[in-house]
Scaffold this active site. Structure first.
Site, PDB file in Angstrom:
ATOM      1  CG  ASP A 168      43.035  35.077  37.644  1.00  0.00           C
ATOM      2  OD1 ASP A 168      42.044  34.339  37.793  1.00  0.00           O
ATOM      3  OD2 ASP A 168      42.948  36.285  37.388  1.00  0.00           O
ATOM      4  CG  ASP A 208      38.482  33.367  35.245  1.00  0.00           C
ATOM      5  OD1 ASP A 208      37.538  33.841  35.896  1.00  0.00           O
ATOM      6  OD2 ASP A 208      39.673  33.661  35.454  1.00  0.00           O
TER       7      ASP A 208
END
Length: 149
Positions: A116, A130
């Site tokens: 991330d 995402d």
């Protein structure tokens, strides 16, 4: 639109999402040290974090269980898609959802975690996959709502 065109468009969107997701993660891994933060604008930061769980790090450290759950979700998405091929624009959210899920699944299988790197204030870090999943759900709601009228 024919079933073949619908499938082809979904596959094209999914491939684009996977490619963008994997390229951006590779750039972050190559250029930002783990836990390093790079300030951009208005509180937006680039970070390099690892997520072994799913959304918001739930089931962190779940390992193979997380991969199995992701595969079951992908199978359910594909079953839904193939039973709704005639629904107008269903290819778009399906491609977004499929691409996002596959992008993160590639990381989970290959690395054991998901990279991330986008951080906004008061929100956990996330990535392109995402974003695609989140927008895919929103677009799917609109597509199904329009189809039901």
């Amino acid at each position: 639109m024919t079933a073949g065109r619908t499938v082809g468009r979904a596959a094209l969107v999914a491939a684009g999402v996977v490619a963008l997701d994997q390229v951006t993660k590779a750039i972050v891994v190559a250029n930002i040290d783990r836990f390093e933060q790079v300030d951009l604008v208005l509180g937006l930061k680039l970070v390099h974090t690892r997520n072994t769980g799913v959304a918001f790090s739930m089931f962190s450290g779940g390992g193979a269980l997380v991969v199995v759950i992701a595969c079951v979700a992908l199978a359910a998405l594909l079953a839904f898609f193939f039973t709704h091929l005639k629904t107008r624009l269903v290819w778009l959210p399906t491609g977004m959802l499929l691409g996002g899920a596959v992008g993160n699944l590639i990381d989970r299988i290959r690395l054991g975690w998901v990279t991330d790197f986008i951080k906004i204030p008061h929100w956990p870090a996330f990535n392109v996959a995402d974003i695609a999943v989140t927008l895919g759900v929103v677009v799917l709601v609109f597509v199904l709502e329009k189809a039901s009228k």
